[in-house]
Design a protein around this motif. Structure first.
Motif, PDB file in Angstrom:
ATOM      1  N   TYR A 116      57.221 -13.382  -1.838  1.00 39.91           N
ATOM      2  CA  TYR A 116      59.313 -13.083  -2.291  1.00 39.91           C
ATOM      3  C   TYR A 116      60.305 -12.410  -1.385  1.00 39.91           C
ATOM      4  CZ  TYR A 116      57.013  -7.600  -2.864  1.00 39.91           C
ATOM      5  OH  TYR A 116      56.937  -6.781  -2.405  1.00 39.91           O
ATOM      6  N   TRP A 117      61.310 -12.324  -1.108  1.00 30.48           N
ATOM      7  CA  TRP A 117      61.905 -11.910  -0.775  1.00 30.48           C
ATOM      8  C   TRP A 117      63.737 -12.057  -0.835  1.00 30.48           C
ATOM      9  CZ3 TRP A 117      59.987 -16.821  -1.904  1.00 30.48           C
ATOM     10  CH2 TRP A 117      61.169 -17.338  -1.943  1.00 30.48           C
ATOM     11  N   LEU A 118      64.353 -11.390  -0.222  1.00 32.99           N
ATOM     12  CA  LEU A 118      65.538 -10.507  -0.527  1.00 32.99           C
ATOM     13  C   LEU A 118      66.702 -11.724  -0.680  1.00 32.99           C
ATOM     14  CD1 LEU A 118      67.681  -8.076  -1.228  1.00 32.99           C
ATOM     15  CD2 LEU A 118      67.414  -7.427   1.013  1.00 32.99           C
ATOM     16  N   ASN A 119      67.467 -11.698  -0.821  1.00 33.23           N
ATOM     17  CA  ASN A 119      68.212 -13.131  -0.817  1.00 33.23           C
ATOM     18  C   ASN A 119      69.468 -12.392  -0.217  1.00 33.23           C
ATOM     19  OD1 ASN A 119      70.071 -11.658  -1.967  1.00 33.23           O
ATOM     20  ND2 ASN A 119      70.814 -13.068  -3.644  1.00 33.23           N
ATOM     21  N   ALA A 120      70.135 -13.644   0.731  1.00 30.72           N
ATOM     22  CA  ALA A 120      71.198 -13.842   1.548  1.00 30.72           C
ATOM     23  C   ALA A 120      72.152 -12.511   1.448  1.00 30.72           C
ATOM     24  CB  ALA A 120      71.930 -14.553   2.258  1.00 30.72           C
ATOM     25  N   ALA A 121      72.265 -12.292  -0.441  1.00 29.10           N
ATOM     26  CA  ALA A 121      73.589 -11.731  -0.354  1.00 29.10           C
ATOM     27  C   ALA A 121      73.260  -9.897  -1.072  1.00 29.10           C
ATOM     28  CB  ALA A 121      74.227 -12.035  -2.012  1.00 29.10           C
ATOM     29  N   GLN A 122      71.513 -10.121  -0.524  1.00 26.37           N
ATOM     30  CA  GLN A 122      70.930  -9.141  -0.789  1.00 26.37           C
ATOM     31  C   GLN A 122      71.493  -8.167  -1.851  1.00 26.37           C
ATOM     32  OE1 GLN A 122      73.018  -6.940   3.196  1.00 26.37           O
ATOM     33  NE2 GLN A 122      70.850  -6.078   3.132  1.00 26.37           N
ATOM     34  N   ASN A 123      71.662  -8.772  -3.178  1.00 29.23           N
ATOM     35  CA  ASN A 123      71.384  -8.237  -4.395  1.00 29.23           C
ATOM     36  C   ASN A 123      70.694  -8.756  -5.222  1.00 29.23           C
ATOM     37  OD1 ASN A 123      72.122 -10.757  -4.543  1.00 29.23           O
ATOM     38  ND2 ASN A 123      74.719 -10.334  -4.945  1.00 29.23           N
ATOM     39  N   ALA A 124      69.192  -9.204  -4.376  1.00 25.63           N
ATOM     40  CA  ALA A 124      68.492 -10.106  -6.168  1.00 25.63           C
ATOM     41  C   ALA A 124      66.871 -10.617  -5.156  1.00 25.63           C
ATOM     42  CB  ALA A 124      69.200 -11.322  -6.406  1.00 25.63           C
ATOM     43  N   MET A 125      66.279 -10.309  -6.087  1.00 26.47           N
ATOM     44  CA  MET A 125      64.809 -10.779  -5.479  1.00 26.47           C
ATOM     45  C   MET A 125      64.352 -11.991  -5.531  1.00 26.47           C
ATOM     46  SD  MET A 125      61.661  -9.390  -5.827  1.00 26.47           S
ATOM     47  CE  MET A 125      61.092  -9.666  -7.892  1.00 26.47           C
ATOM     48  N   ALA A 126      64.479 -13.090  -4.962  1.00 24.80           N
ATOM     49  CA  ALA A 126      63.627 -14.617  -5.200  1.00 24.80           C
ATOM     50  C   ALA A 126      62.382 -14.641  -4.958  1.00 24.80           C
ATOM     51  CB  ALA A 126      64.395 -15.246  -4.207  1.00 24.80           C
ATOM     52  N   MET A 127      61.645 -15.843  -5.636  1.00 23.96           N
ATOM     53  CA  MET A 127      60.218 -15.263  -5.993  1.00 23.96           C
ATOM     54  C   MET A 127      59.364 -17.074  -5.804  1.00 23.96           C
ATOM     55  SD  MET A 127      59.218 -12.761  -8.440  1.00 23.96           S
ATOM     56  CE  MET A 127      57.967 -12.503  -7.802  1.00 23.96           C
ATOM     57  N   LEU A 128      58.663 -17.030  -5.581  1.00 27.64           N
ATOM     58  CA  LEU A 128      58.192 -18.347  -5.472  1.00 27.64           C
ATOM     59  C   LEU A 128      57.494 -19.076  -6.721  1.00 27.64           C
ATOM     60  CD1 LEU A 128      55.311 -18.653  -2.427  1.00 27.64           C
ATOM     61  CD2 LEU A 128      57.681 -19.250  -2.573  1.00 27.64           C
ATOM     62  N   GLY A 129      57.224 -18.008  -7.710  1.00 28.56           N
ATOM     63  CA  GLY A 129      57.148 -18.510  -9.462  1.00 28.56           C
ATOM     64  C   GLY A 129      57.447 -17.543  -9.678  1.00 28.56           C
ATOM     65  N   VAL A 130      57.747 -17.599 -11.365  1.00 23.85           N
ATOM     66  CA  VAL A 130      57.693 -16.951 -12.525  1.00 23.85           C
ATOM     67  C   VAL A 130      55.810 -15.773 -12.144  1.00 23.85           C
ATOM     68  CG1 VAL A 130      57.337 -16.959 -15.112  1.00 23.85           C
ATOM     69  CG2 VAL A 130      59.035 -18.825 -13.669  1.00 23.85           C
ATOM     70  N   LEU A 131      56.191 -14.708 -13.025  1.00 27.10           N
ATOM     71  CA  LEU A 131      55.621 -13.238 -12.151  1.00 27.10           C
ATOM     72  C   LEU A 131      55.264 -13.084 -14.054  1.00 27.10           C
ATOM     73  CD1 LEU A 131      54.115 -12.220 -10.623  1.00 27.10           C
ATOM     74  CD2 LEU A 131      55.570 -10.407 -10.038  1.00 27.10           C
ATOM     75  N   ILE A 132      54.237 -13.270 -14.325  1.00 23.70           N
ATOM     76  CA  ILE A 132      54.017 -12.897 -15.838  1.00 23.70           C
ATOM     77  C   ILE A 132      52.910 -11.071 -15.884  1.00 23.70           C
ATOM     78  CG2 ILE A 132      52.545 -12.982 -17.972  1.00 23.70           C
ATOM     79  CD1 ILE A 132      55.554 -14.759 -17.381  1.00 23.70           C
ATOM     80  N   GLY A 133      53.514 -10.723 -17.070  1.00 21.54           N
ATOM     81  CA  GLY A 133      52.701  -9.008 -16.892  1.00 21.54           C
ATOM     82  C   GLY A 133      52.564  -8.577 -17.956  1.00 21.54           C
ATOM     83  N   PHE A 134      52.200  -7.507 -18.191  1.00 21.23           N
ATOM     84  CA  PHE A 134      52.144  -6.051 -19.369  1.00 21.23           C
ATOM     85  C   PHE A 134      53.522  -5.644 -18.736  1.00 21.23           C
ATOM     86  CE2 PHE A 134      52.678  -2.746 -20.876  1.00 21.23           C
ATOM     87  CZ  PHE A 134      52.534  -2.902 -22.481  1.00 21.23           C
TER      88      PHE A 134
END
Length: 202
Positions: free
Chosen positions: A125-143
């Motif tokens: 995961y990483w922080l986007n250029a606008a510094q307001n969102a997190m981008a990920m390589l895929g969907v993250l699933i968990g409780f």
């Protein structure tokens, strides 16, 4: 873990194929509060032309109140602080992080139903250029998914001058109206000064 929507939704009755459904239940909490204020007591007294110490406690409280109102109106953080954003069930590949600007993502943790945890590899995961969102390589699933991140401009010196001027204007209005009953609106001048910095989701 990362799981394609098609394979996961068939097993969990609480989820649907609508990505908005998966992010509907969330909780935002502040983990670390700012250790200082954008305006010092000396700056406030100079602006208000006060040369005594009789109302220092009142002014200190008003500075905190003005900062909290400014952050709430602009939907941003001023002095450095940290927040935790928790989601039920999972998150899609991009998640908006409230109360930016975001300086860093500290951790992404899956909390299992039995309260055990799994820390996600930061390389996924990483922080986007606008510094307001997190981008990920895929969907993250968990409780439950917990994202902890750092926000704010840093120190008071790094905060844009228009924001500080808007806070001083609001501070003066609150000081002048102290003791009065009824709700006081944010001064128009403060609104105009804050407007360019307000977080807007498109």
């Amino acid at each position: 873990m990362y799981t394609p929507f098609d394979s996961y939704f068939g097993r969990d009755p609480f989820l649907s194929r609508d990505p908005l459904r998966i992010t509907r239940n969330r909780l935002l909490t502040r983990v670390t509060a700012p250790t200082s204020e954008p305006i010092t007591l000396a700056e406030a007294k100079l602006y208000l032309r006060i040369d005594n110490t009789h109302e220092d406690t009142l002014l200190t409280d008003l500075i905190v109140a003005v900062r909290m109102i400014a952050e709430n109106w602009m939907r941003c953080s001023l002095i450095s602080q940290s927040w935790k954003l928790a989601y039920d069930y999972g998150i899609p590949e991009s998640i908006w992080l409230p109360m930016g600007p975001v300086s860093a993502i500290s951790s992404v943790v899956i909390v299992n139903q039995d309260t055990t945890t799994q820390t996600i590899d930061p390389s996924t995961y990483w922080l986007n250029a606008a510094q307001n969102a997190m981008a990920m390589l895929g969907v993250l699933i968990g409780f439950q998914i917990q994202i902890t991140y750092n926000t704010g401009y840093g120190t008071a010196a790094a905060i844009p001058r228009p924001i500080k001027q808007g806070m001083l204007t609001h501070l003066a209005a609150m000081y002048d109206s102290r003791g009065e009953t009824g709700e006081m609106a944010l001064p128009e001048q403060s609104v105009a000064l804050y407007m360019p910095f307000r977080e807007v989701r498109l």
